[in-house]
Design a protein around this motif. Structure first.
Motif, PDB file in Angstrom:
ATOM      1  N   LEU A  41       1.099  -1.463  -0.062  1.00  0.00           N
ATOM      2  CA  LEU A  41      -0.129   0.077   0.023  1.00  0.00           C
ATOM      3  C   LEU A  41       1.001   1.454   0.038  1.00  0.00           C
ATOM      4  N   HIS A  42       2.176   1.085   0.560  1.00  0.00           N
ATOM      5  CA  HIS A  42       2.906   2.468   0.725  1.00  0.00           C
ATOM      6  C   HIS A  42       3.762   2.467  -0.494  1.00  0.00           C
ATOM      7  N   SER A  43       3.652   1.682  -1.518  1.00  0.00           N
ATOM      8  CA  SER A  43       4.270   1.819  -2.810  1.00  0.00           C
ATOM      9  C   SER A  43       3.828   3.078  -3.488  1.00  0.00           C
ATOM     10  N   VAL A  44       2.448   3.545  -3.050  1.00  0.00           N
ATOM     11  CA  VAL A  44       2.163   4.432  -3.408  1.00  0.00           C
ATOM     12  C   VAL A  44       2.772   5.889  -3.426  1.00  0.00           C
ATOM     13  N   LYS A  45       3.796   5.888  -2.478  1.00  0.00           N
ATOM     14  CA  LYS A  45       4.678   6.853  -2.164  1.00  0.00           C
ATOM     15  C   LYS A  45       5.503   7.409  -3.487  1.00  0.00           C
ATOM     16  N   ALA A  46       6.245   6.237  -3.816  1.00  0.00           N
ATOM     17  CA  ALA A  46       7.200   6.247  -4.944  1.00  0.00           C
ATOM     18  C   ALA A  46       6.262   6.523  -6.228  1.00  0.00           C
ATOM     19  N   VAL A  47       5.086   6.086  -6.352  1.00  0.00           N
ATOM     20  CA  VAL A  47       4.278   6.216  -7.695  1.00  0.00           C
ATOM     21  C   VAL A  47       3.912   7.578  -7.688  1.00  0.00           C
ATOM     22  N   PHE A  48       3.795   8.193  -6.615  1.00  0.00           N
ATOM     23  CA  PHE A  48       3.085   9.642  -6.672  1.00  0.00           C
ATOM     24  C   PHE A  48       4.370  10.630  -6.612  1.00  0.00           C
ATOM     25  N   PHE A  49       5.295  10.631  -5.702  1.00  0.00           N
ATOM     26  CA  PHE A  49       6.301  11.588  -5.465  1.00  0.00           C
ATOM     27  C   PHE A  49       7.513  11.434  -6.638  1.00  0.00           C
ATOM     28  N   ALA A  71      13.038   4.574 -11.786  1.00  0.00           N
ATOM     29  CA  ALA A  71      13.051   5.245 -10.706  1.00  0.00           C
ATOM     30  C   ALA A  71      12.019   4.847  -9.675  1.00  0.00           C
ATOM     31  N   VAL A  72      10.824   4.790  -9.892  1.00  0.00           N
ATOM     32  CA  VAL A  72       9.694   4.371  -9.172  1.00  0.00           C
ATOM     33  C   VAL A  72      10.075   2.816  -8.685  1.00  0.00           C
ATOM     34  N   GLY A  73      10.465   1.906  -9.708  1.00  0.00           N
ATOM     35  CA  GLY A  73      10.718   0.621  -9.363  1.00  0.00           C
ATOM     36  C   GLY A  73      11.811   0.703  -8.146  1.00  0.00           C
ATOM     37  N   ALA A  74      12.916   1.251  -8.443  1.00  0.00           N
ATOM     38  CA  ALA A  74      14.041   1.315  -7.489  1.00  0.00           C
ATOM     39  C   ALA A  74      13.436   1.632  -6.054  1.00  0.00           C
ATOM     40  N   PHE A  75      12.731   2.843  -5.877  1.00  0.00           N
ATOM     41  CA  PHE A  75      12.421   3.402  -4.678  1.00  0.00           C
ATOM     42  C   PHE A  75      11.155   2.165  -4.221  1.00  0.00           C
ATOM     43  N   MET A  76      10.643   1.480  -4.623  1.00  0.00           N
ATOM     44  CA  MET A  76       9.595   0.442  -4.335  1.00  0.00           C
ATOM     45  C   MET A  76      10.400  -0.297  -3.763  1.00  0.00           C
ATOM     46  N   LEU A  77      11.287  -0.946  -4.480  1.00  0.00           N
ATOM     47  CA  LEU A  77      12.439  -2.085  -3.756  1.00  0.00           C
ATOM     48  C   LEU A  77      12.936  -1.517  -2.544  1.00  0.00           C
ATOM     49  N   ALA A  78      13.617  -0.184  -2.791  1.00  0.00           N
ATOM     50  CA  ALA A  78      14.076   0.162  -1.378  1.00  0.00           C
ATOM     51  C   ALA A  78      13.386   0.495  -0.246  1.00  0.00           C
ATOM     52  N   SER A  79      12.345   0.761  -0.497  1.00  0.00           N
ATOM     53  CA  SER A  79      11.415   0.965   0.419  1.00  0.00           C
ATOM     54  C   SER A  79      10.932  -0.276   1.131  1.00  0.00           C
ATOM     55  N   ALA A  80      10.766  -1.163   0.128  1.00  0.00           N
ATOM     56  CA  ALA A  80      10.158  -2.599   0.808  1.00  0.00           C
ATOM     57  C   ALA A  80      11.388  -3.209   1.616  1.00  0.00           C
ATOM     58  N   ALA A  81      12.605  -3.228   1.179  1.00  0.00           N
ATOM     59  CA  ALA A  81      13.710  -3.658   2.258  1.00  0.00           C
ATOM     60  C   ALA A  81      13.561  -2.856   3.450  1.00  0.00           C
ATOM     61  N   VAL A  82      13.377  -1.596   3.417  1.00  0.00           N
ATOM     62  CA  VAL A  82      13.431  -0.951   4.587  1.00  0.00           C
ATOM     63  C   VAL A  82      12.452  -1.213   5.566  1.00  0.00           C
ATOM     64  N   TYR A  83      11.067  -1.439   5.117  1.00  0.00           N
ATOM     65  CA  TYR A  83      10.022  -1.896   6.004  1.00  0.00           C
ATOM     66  C   TYR A  83      10.481  -3.077   6.389  1.00  0.00           C
ATOM     67  N   VAL A  84      10.802  -4.108   5.666  1.00  0.00           N
ATOM     68  CA  VAL A  84      11.078  -5.344   6.146  1.00  0.00           C
ATOM     69  C   VAL A  84      12.359  -5.261   7.514  1.00  0.00           C
ATOM     70  N   GLY A  85      13.280  -4.691   7.019  1.00  0.00           N
ATOM     71  CA  GLY A  85      14.377  -4.166   8.238  1.00  0.00           C
ATOM     72  C   GLY A  85      13.906  -3.615   9.360  1.00  0.00           C
ATOM     73  N   ASN A  86      13.014  -2.879   9.148  1.00  0.00           N
ATOM     74  CA  ASN A  86      12.446  -1.979  10.474  1.00  0.00           C
ATOM     75  C   ASN A  86      11.578  -3.002  11.036  1.00  0.00           C
ATOM     76  N   ASP A  87      10.802  -3.784  10.658  1.00  0.00           N
ATOM     77  CA  ASP A  87       9.856  -4.810  11.200  1.00  0.00           C
ATOM     78  C   ASP A  87      10.801  -5.830  11.923  1.00  0.00           C
ATOM     79  N   ILE A  88      11.966  -6.233  11.391  1.00  0.00           N
ATOM     80  CA  ILE A  88      12.869  -7.262  12.415  1.00  0.00           C
ATOM     81  C   ILE A  88      13.304  -6.357  13.318  1.00  0.00           C
ATOM     82  N   ALA A  89      13.681  -5.406  13.380  1.00  0.00           N
ATOM     83  CA  ALA A  89      14.522  -4.399  14.362  1.00  0.00           C
ATOM     84  C   ALA A  89      13.377  -4.222  15.723  1.00  0.00           C
ATOM     85  N   ASP A  90      12.095  -3.771  14.916  1.00  0.00           N
ATOM     86  CA  ASP A  90      11.183  -3.440  16.004  1.00  0.00           C
ATOM     87  C   ASP A  90      10.230  -4.280  16.438  1.00  0.00           C
ATOM     88  N   ARG A  91      10.487  -5.743  16.034  1.00  0.00           N
ATOM     89  CA  ARG A  91       9.471  -6.933  16.399  1.00  0.00           C
ATOM     90  C   ARG A  91       8.764  -6.894  17.909  1.00  0.00           C
TER      91      ARG A  91
END
Length: 322
Positions: A41-49, A71-91
């Motif tokens: 759902l948060h991929s909309v950030k890259a699609v919009f900005f 550029a949109v695809g690159a940021f979608m992959l980067a943000s997805a990796a960030v979300y997964v990493g944050n969920d691991i760190a904040d579990r």
């Protein structure tokens, strides 16, 4: 009372699933959890900005569209990796939150080692995408570094946490400008930063009204009253900087800047007012993406503004269109 078939087996809808069906259902749930982990759902950030830079790029062409899509695809992959990493760190912290405890890693449905492998796979895919970058890709790399610092330190520092997340949105826009090959519009960057901070303040406010600072230590540096005042100041700043961009910085400013400002002002005011109304008069999950996607009033206002601005954009670049 069960109805018996010829074999004497009850023919009801409560027949237990076979082991194969149970295994298939488990795999499906596991795949869905992996998808949820990447926050599609948060991929909309890259699609919009990222494509905002197209406002200042004319004429458009297929090559430019391809670079924007990259550029949109690159940021979608980067943000997805960030979300997964944050969920691991904040579990562990997420496990104490009434809503976030249901996230795939915090709930234990996705084991932590699988989360690490998933994050590594996303980063490997991003590396492959960046290896064939058609334009400089330093904003994506800065975004990754910024989020590592955010996950480790910055998210625990009040006010700094807002700026760090806001810079992530600014980097998306900068990557868009690199993709279209146009000079960066600085007033637009200021507007994007202000709008993103406004959304984040709304989210912090709702978190304070909900679970408090248990799951987010930086919330100890905020109060509900403070977030309300900061939202008012930031909304004024966002409106002024956005109108300054339309009047002096956008590609339309040479001939239609004043018209763009006059046309956009009522829409921008109403959208900001509506967002403030939602955040200051009700309790909700505070997620700005969900508000933008679910609130019909905001949807209608944004759609009308987009149509009106599109007409002005076409007339500005094609005076003979009428």
């Amino acid at each position: 009372m069960h109805v018996l078939g010829s074999t004497g087996v009850p023919r009801n809808s409560e027949r237990p699933d076979s082991p194969a069906e149970q295994a298939e259902g488990g795999r499906l749930r596991w795949v869905l959890d992996l998808v949820r982990l990447a926050r599609p759902l948060h991929s909309v950030k890259a699609v919009f900005f990222v494509p905002l830079a197209l406002i200042d790029a004319w004429p458009w062409n297929v090559a430019m569209a391809g670079r924007i899509a990259w550029a949109v695809g690159a940021f979608m992959l980067a943000s997805a990796a960030v979300y997964v990493g944050n969920d691991i760190a904040d579990r562990h912290r997420d496990g104490r939150h009434e809503v976030k405890c249901h996230r795939p890693i915090a709930s234990g449905r996705i084991p932590v080692p699988v989360g690490y492998l998933y994050c590594a796979g996303l980063l490997a895919s991003l590396g492959a995408v960046l290896a064939f970058a058609p334009v400089p890709s330093w904003p994506v790399l800065v975004y990754l570094g910024l989020n590592v610092a955010y996950s480790l330190v910055l998210k625990h520092v009040p006010l700094v946490d807002l700026s760090a997340v806001g810079l992530g949105f600014v980097l998306r826009v900068v990557q868009g400008y690199l993709a279209v090959g146009e000079p960066v519009a600085h007033w637009l960057l200021v507007t994007v930063l202000a709008v993103s901070v406004l959304f984040l303040l709304g989210k912090r406010r709702q978190e304070l009204l909900g679970a408090g600072a248990v799951h987010r230590p930086a919330l100890r540096g905020y109060t509900v009253e403070l977030t309300g005042w900061l939202m008012q100041v930031t909304s004024v700043f966002a409106l002024i900087s956005g109108l300054m961009y339309l009047g002096t910085g956008a590609s339309l400013s040479r001939d239609h800047g004043q018209t763009a400002m006059a046309l956009s002002a009522p829409f921008a005011l109403f959208i900001v007012f509506r967002y403030l109304q939602i955040q200051l008069t009700s309790r909700n999950d505070g997620d700005p993406v969900r508000h933008l996607l679910r609130d019909r009033t905001l949807q209608c206002a944004c759609a009308l503004w987009a149509v009106a601005f599109s007409v002005l954009f076409v007339l500005g670049h094609h005076p003979a269109a009428p």
